[in-house]
Design a protein around this motif. Structure first.
Motif, PDB file in Angstrom:
ATOM      1  N   ASP A  99      -0.986  -6.483 -28.824  1.00  0.00           N
ATOM      2  CA  ASP A  99      -2.281  -5.802 -28.909  1.00  0.00           C
ATOM      3  C   ASP A  99      -2.865  -5.466 -27.544  1.00  0.00           C
ATOM      4  O   ASP A  99      -4.067  -5.297 -27.406  1.00  0.00           O
ATOM      5  N   SER A 100      -2.030  -5.381 -26.514  1.00  0.00           N
ATOM      6  CA  SER A 100      -2.539  -5.109 -25.179  1.00  0.00           C
ATOM      7  C   SER A 100      -1.664  -4.081 -24.472  1.00  0.00           C
ATOM      8  O   SER A 100      -0.561  -3.756 -24.922  1.00  0.00           O
ATOM      9  N   ILE A 101      -2.178  -3.576 -23.363  1.00  0.00           N
ATOM     10  CA  ILE A 101      -1.487  -2.541 -22.600  1.00  0.00           C
ATOM     11  C   ILE A 101      -0.494  -3.200 -21.637  1.00  0.00           C
ATOM     12  O   ILE A 101      -0.866  -4.079 -20.865  1.00  0.00           O
ATOM     13  N   PRO A 102       0.775  -2.787 -21.645  1.00  0.00           N
ATOM     14  CA  PRO A 102       1.754  -3.370 -20.722  1.00  0.00           C
ATOM     15  C   PRO A 102       1.573  -2.833 -19.305  1.00  0.00           C
ATOM     16  O   PRO A 102       1.111  -1.707 -19.097  1.00  0.00           O
ATOM     17  N   MET A 103       1.948  -3.652 -18.335  1.00  0.00           N
ATOM     18  CA  MET A 103       1.861  -3.290 -16.924  1.00  0.00           C
ATOM     19  C   MET A 103       3.212  -3.472 -16.249  1.00  0.00           C
ATOM     20  O   MET A 103       3.936  -4.427 -16.538  1.00  0.00           O
ATOM     21  N   THR A 104       3.521  -2.574 -15.330  1.00  0.00           N
ATOM     22  CA  THR A 104       4.642  -2.743 -14.401  1.00  0.00           C
ATOM     23  C   THR A 104       4.091  -2.781 -12.989  1.00  0.00           C
ATOM     24  O   THR A 104       3.318  -1.900 -12.605  1.00  0.00           O
ATOM     25  N   VAL A 105       4.449  -3.810 -12.231  1.00  0.00           N
ATOM     26  CA  VAL A 105       4.053  -3.927 -10.828  1.00  0.00           C
ATOM     27  C   VAL A 105       5.251  -3.559  -9.956  1.00  0.00           C
ATOM     28  O   VAL A 105       6.346  -4.113 -10.125  1.00  0.00           O
ATOM     29  N   ILE A 106       5.046  -2.625  -9.036  1.00  0.00           N
ATOM     30  CA  ILE A 106       6.114  -2.150  -8.154  1.00  0.00           C
ATOM     31  C   ILE A 106       5.837  -2.638  -6.734  1.00  0.00           C
ATOM     32  O   ILE A 106       4.794  -2.328  -6.157  1.00  0.00           O
ATOM     33  N   SER A 107       6.757  -3.409  -6.183  1.00  0.00           N
ATOM     34  CA  SER A 107       6.649  -3.917  -4.821  1.00  0.00           C
ATOM     35  C   SER A 107       7.791  -3.357  -3.988  1.00  0.00           C
ATOM     36  O   SER A 107       8.779  -2.852  -4.510  1.00  0.00           O
ATOM     37  N   GLY A 108       7.655  -3.487  -2.677  1.00  0.00           N
ATOM     38  CA  GLY A 108       8.712  -3.034  -1.774  1.00  0.00           C
ATOM     39  C   GLY A 108       8.127  -2.705  -0.424  1.00  0.00           C
ATOM     40  O   GLY A 108       6.970  -2.293  -0.317  1.00  0.00           O
ATOM     41  N   PRO A 109       8.897  -2.861   0.648  1.00  0.00           N
ATOM     42  CA  PRO A 109       8.401  -2.576   1.993  1.00  0.00           C
ATOM     43  C   PRO A 109       8.022  -1.109   2.156  1.00  0.00           C
ATOM     44  O   PRO A 109       8.454  -0.239   1.385  1.00  0.00           O
ATOM     45  N   LEU A 110       7.222  -0.845   3.164  1.00  0.00           N
ATOM     46  CA  LEU A 110       6.821   0.516   3.488  1.00  0.00           C
ATOM     47  C   LEU A 110       8.048   1.393   3.678  1.00  0.00           C
ATOM     48  O   LEU A 110       8.974   1.048   4.405  1.00  0.00           O
ATOM     49  N   ALA A 153      10.259   2.203   1.362  1.00  0.00           N
ATOM     50  CA  ALA A 153      11.399   1.895   0.491  1.00  0.00           C
ATOM     51  C   ALA A 153      11.579   2.924  -0.611  1.00  0.00           C
ATOM     52  O   ALA A 153      12.689   3.135  -1.100  1.00  0.00           O
ATOM     53  N   GLY A 154      10.475   3.564  -1.044  1.00  0.00           N
ATOM     54  CA  GLY A 154      10.564   4.562  -2.114  1.00  0.00           C
ATOM     55  C   GLY A 154       9.678   4.268  -3.298  1.00  0.00           C
ATOM     56  O   GLY A 154       9.891   4.819  -4.388  1.00  0.00           O
ATOM     57  N   LYS A 155       8.646   3.425  -3.114  1.00  0.00           N
ATOM     58  CA  LYS A 155       7.760   3.066  -4.224  1.00  0.00           C
ATOM     59  C   LYS A 155       6.984   4.274  -4.746  1.00  0.00           C
ATOM     60  O   LYS A 155       6.915   4.515  -5.959  1.00  0.00           O
ATOM     61  N   THR A 156       6.376   5.034  -3.835  1.00  0.00           N
ATOM     62  CA  THR A 156       5.573   6.183  -4.258  1.00  0.00           C
ATOM     63  C   THR A 156       6.439   7.248  -4.912  1.00  0.00           C
ATOM     64  O   THR A 156       6.027   7.879  -5.895  1.00  0.00           O
ATOM     65  N   THR A 157       7.646   7.435  -4.410  1.00  0.00           N
ATOM     66  CA  THR A 157       8.571   8.371  -5.044  1.00  0.00           C
ATOM     67  C   THR A 157       8.868   7.925  -6.473  1.00  0.00           C
ATOM     68  O   THR A 157       8.923   8.744  -7.403  1.00  0.00           O
ATOM     69  N   ASN A 209      -5.937   5.716   1.650  1.00  0.00           N
ATOM     70  CA  ASN A 209      -4.783   5.432   0.819  1.00  0.00           C
ATOM     71  C   ASN A 209      -3.963   6.710   0.649  1.00  0.00           C
ATOM     72  O   ASN A 209      -4.165   7.484  -0.279  1.00  0.00           O
ATOM     73  N   VAL A 210      -3.028   6.913   1.575  1.00  0.00           N
ATOM     74  CA  VAL A 210      -2.227   8.131   1.565  1.00  0.00           C
ATOM     75  C   VAL A 210      -1.380   8.201   0.299  1.00  0.00           C
ATOM     76  O   VAL A 210      -1.226   9.259  -0.311  1.00  0.00           O
ATOM     77  N   ASP A 211      -0.821   7.059  -0.121  1.00  0.00           N
ATOM     78  CA  ASP A 211       0.022   7.061  -1.314  1.00  0.00           C
ATOM     79  C   ASP A 211      -0.747   7.519  -2.545  1.00  0.00           C
ATOM     80  O   ASP A 211      -0.229   8.260  -3.379  1.00  0.00           O
ATOM     81  N   ALA A 212      -1.998   7.066  -2.674  1.00  0.00           N
ATOM     82  CA  ALA A 212      -2.800   7.468  -3.833  1.00  0.00           C
ATOM     83  C   ALA A 212      -3.021   8.971  -3.833  1.00  0.00           C
ATOM     84  O   ALA A 212      -2.982   9.624  -4.884  1.00  0.00           O
ATOM     85  N   GLU A 213      -3.258   9.553  -2.655  1.00  0.00           N
ATOM     86  CA  GLU A 213      -3.460  10.994  -2.580  1.00  0.00           C
ATOM     87  C   GLU A 213      -2.182  11.749  -2.934  1.00  0.00           C
ATOM     88  O   GLU A 213      -2.219  12.770  -3.634  1.00  0.00           O
ATOM     89  N   LEU A 214      -1.041  11.259  -2.471  1.00  0.00           N
ATOM     90  CA  LEU A 214       0.231  11.907  -2.791  1.00  0.00           C
ATOM     91  C   LEU A 214       0.505  11.851  -4.288  1.00  0.00           C
ATOM     92  O   LEU A 214       0.977  12.825  -4.880  1.00  0.00           O
ATOM     93  N   ILE A 215       0.202  10.727  -4.911  1.00  0.00           N
ATOM     94  CA  ILE A 215       0.447  10.596  -6.344  1.00  0.00           C
ATOM     95  C   ILE A 215      -0.466  11.528  -7.126  1.00  0.00           C
ATOM     96  O   ILE A 215      -0.036  12.245  -8.030  1.00  0.00           O
ATOM     97  N   ALA A 216      -1.748  11.558  -6.772  1.00  0.00           N
ATOM     98  CA  ALA A 216      -2.696  12.412  -7.484  1.00  0.00           C
ATOM     99  C   ALA A 216      -2.340  13.882  -7.318  1.00  0.00           C
ATOM    100  O   ALA A 216      -2.458  14.677  -8.252  1.00  0.00           O
ATOM    101  N   ASP A 217      -1.872  14.266  -6.127  1.00  0.00           N
ATOM    102  CA  ASP A 217      -1.554  15.670  -5.862  1.00  0.00           C
ATOM    103  C   ASP A 217      -0.233  16.095  -6.498  1.00  0.00           C
ATOM    104  O   ASP A 217      -0.145  17.143  -7.141  1.00  0.00           O
ATOM    105  N   GLU A 218       0.807  15.287  -6.321  1.00  0.00           N
ATOM    106  CA  GLU A 218       2.142  15.714  -6.698  1.00  0.00           C
ATOM    107  C   GLU A 218       2.445  15.510  -8.168  1.00  0.00           C
ATOM    108  O   GLU A 218       3.193  16.271  -8.771  1.00  0.00           O
ATOM    109  N   ALA A 219       1.861  14.468  -8.774  1.00  0.00           N
ATOM    110  CA  ALA A 219       2.214  14.165 -10.153  1.00  0.00           C
ATOM    111  C   ALA A 219       1.344  14.903 -11.150  1.00  0.00           C
ATOM    112  O   ALA A 219       1.587  14.831 -12.353  1.00  0.00           O
ATOM    113  N   ASP A 220       0.316  15.606 -10.660  1.00  0.00           N
ATOM    114  CA  ASP A 220      -0.534  16.405 -11.523  1.00  0.00           C
ATOM    115  C   ASP A 220      -1.172  15.561 -12.617  1.00  0.00           C
ATOM    116  O   ASP A 220      -1.262  15.947 -13.780  1.00  0.00           O
TER     117      ASP A 220
END
Length: 374
Positions: A6-17, A19-23, A48-59
């Motif tokens: 009855d809840s929303i699942p989460m995935t946590v993505i870790s990795g060094p700068l 590595a390809g997390k944002t991709t 937060n550059v990654d947040a901007e890239l995600i918002a822009d590129e993933a539409d």
């Protein structure tokens, strides 16, 4: 806590700068299947550059991306993580949450925050942690553990060496993406994967280029198990499975070990019931053996006869300091070594030279270099 049904699942993505997390996050957003995905992006910088890239590129629209900047969600932003996840659920309709951690985040505190809650707080309601993913830069790993090569320019913080970040994130995950495989020769890639498998025997490993992976391999896997992830780290398994005074782990039951051994990856346990001379042992820790990828365990040091000295080494990064007292337990040293083409006899001989002699056992040691950091 909410149950998975009855809840929303989460995935946590870790990795060094780098590595390809944002991709990876952008791939998941562009190919979500039948999922409506929201994203929380953590960055150490003020912007937060990654947040901007995600918002822009993933539409996805900015309303689907939460920006947690200027701190790390494994420590100072734990409460903010819970607050923002809860707010996101109230303001937007989605059925899966992806959390991209900063490059220096330690996965265990994040997992604890999302399952038990931050210190003095509660976990976010209506969510459950489904999968933890670590993205590993195969090229960065290959070079980081080569003493003859300079480190790649992916270490985000000199206070958190790249090798230490890599090992933390490798040892605690359910799924591991070995990314940038196109940048590493095939023979070296086999050795890298063998070393990673020895460090992390539990996770599902996928070789990727540009973080290209089936979304079902990282979303909705149901693989997360906090206790299993902590208990089944390679060094803990080796320590638990060791038998006999020679300290060899055996691993007869594990089909992965012959494959690892074929690429020169092995492990052994160093056990002794005589304490280390503090100065000689500290000097030995300073002189990193390039063949040793990981060392972890407990040491008995003559300058602190009642204290358990915890030792943690990842490549050239070494920490050692008191973590408790022996109490009713007999003091002894138990150190697990994992590496590639290690000269086990030479390492054992060098460590034996660090033990106190019969004459030194009656001495008082004024010089105590512990605790030591990296």
């Amino acid at each position: 806590m909410s149950t998975a049904s009855d809840s929303i699942p989460m995935t946590v993505i870790s990795g060094p700068l780098g590595a390809g997390k944002t991709t990876l996050v952008n791939r998941l957003l562009s190919e979500p299947g039948d999922r409506r995905i929201a994203v929380v992006v953590n960055d150490m910088g003020e912007i937060n550059v990654d947040a901007e890239l995600i918002a822009d590129e993933a539409d996805t629209g900015e309303e689907g991306v939460v920006d947690l900047s200027n701190g790390c969600i494994c420590c100072r932003l734990q409460d903010d993580l819970v607050t923002e996840v809860t707010r996101l659920a109230e303001e937007r309709s989605f059925d899966y949450l992806v959390v991209e951690a900063s490059g220096i985040s330690e996965p265990i505190p994040i997992a604890r925050t999302l399952t038990v809650g931050p210190d003095g707080g509660d976990p976010p309601e209506g969510f459950h942690l489904d999968t933890t993913v670590s993205v590993v830069d195969a090229y960065g790993f290959w070079k980081a553990f080569d003493p003859e090569e300079s480190l790649p320019d992916t270490a985000p913080d000199p206070e958190r060496p790249l090798t230490e970040v890599l090992v933390d994130q490798i040892e605690f995950c359910d799924v591991l993406l070995l990314n940038k495989c196109d940048m590493v020769p095939d023979d070296a890639l086999e050795s890298v994967e063998a070393a990673i498998r020895t460090l992390q025997p539990r996770a599902s490993i996928h070789r990727t280029t540009y973080s290209e992976v089936d979304p079902d391999d990282v979303l909705g896997t149901g693989r997360f198990d906090f206790e299993a992830a902590k208990r089944q780290q390679g060094w803990k398994q080796a320590l638990a499975e060791s038998g006999g005074p020679d300290g060899h782990t055996g691993h007869d039951h594990d089909d992965e070990m012959p494959a690892a051994a074929a690429h020169g990856v092995e492990s052994f346990i160093y056990r002794r019931d005589t304490p280390f001379h503090p100065v000689r042992f500290n000097d030995w820790l300073d002189d990193w053996h390039g063949a040793i990828v990981r060392a972890k365990g407990f040491a008995w040091v003559a300058s602190r006869p009642e204290a358990v000295l915890g030792v943690s080494q990842a490549g050239p990064s070494v920490q050692a300091g008191p973590i408790g007292e022996w109490g009713d337990d007999d003091p002894s040293t138990r150190l697990v070594f994992i590496g590639q083409e290690m000269d086990e006899d030479a390492i054992i001989a060098e460590l034996d030279d660090c033990l106190v002699t019969d004459e030194e056992q009656t001495q008082t040691f004024d010089s105590d270099p512990f605790p030591r950091e990296r």
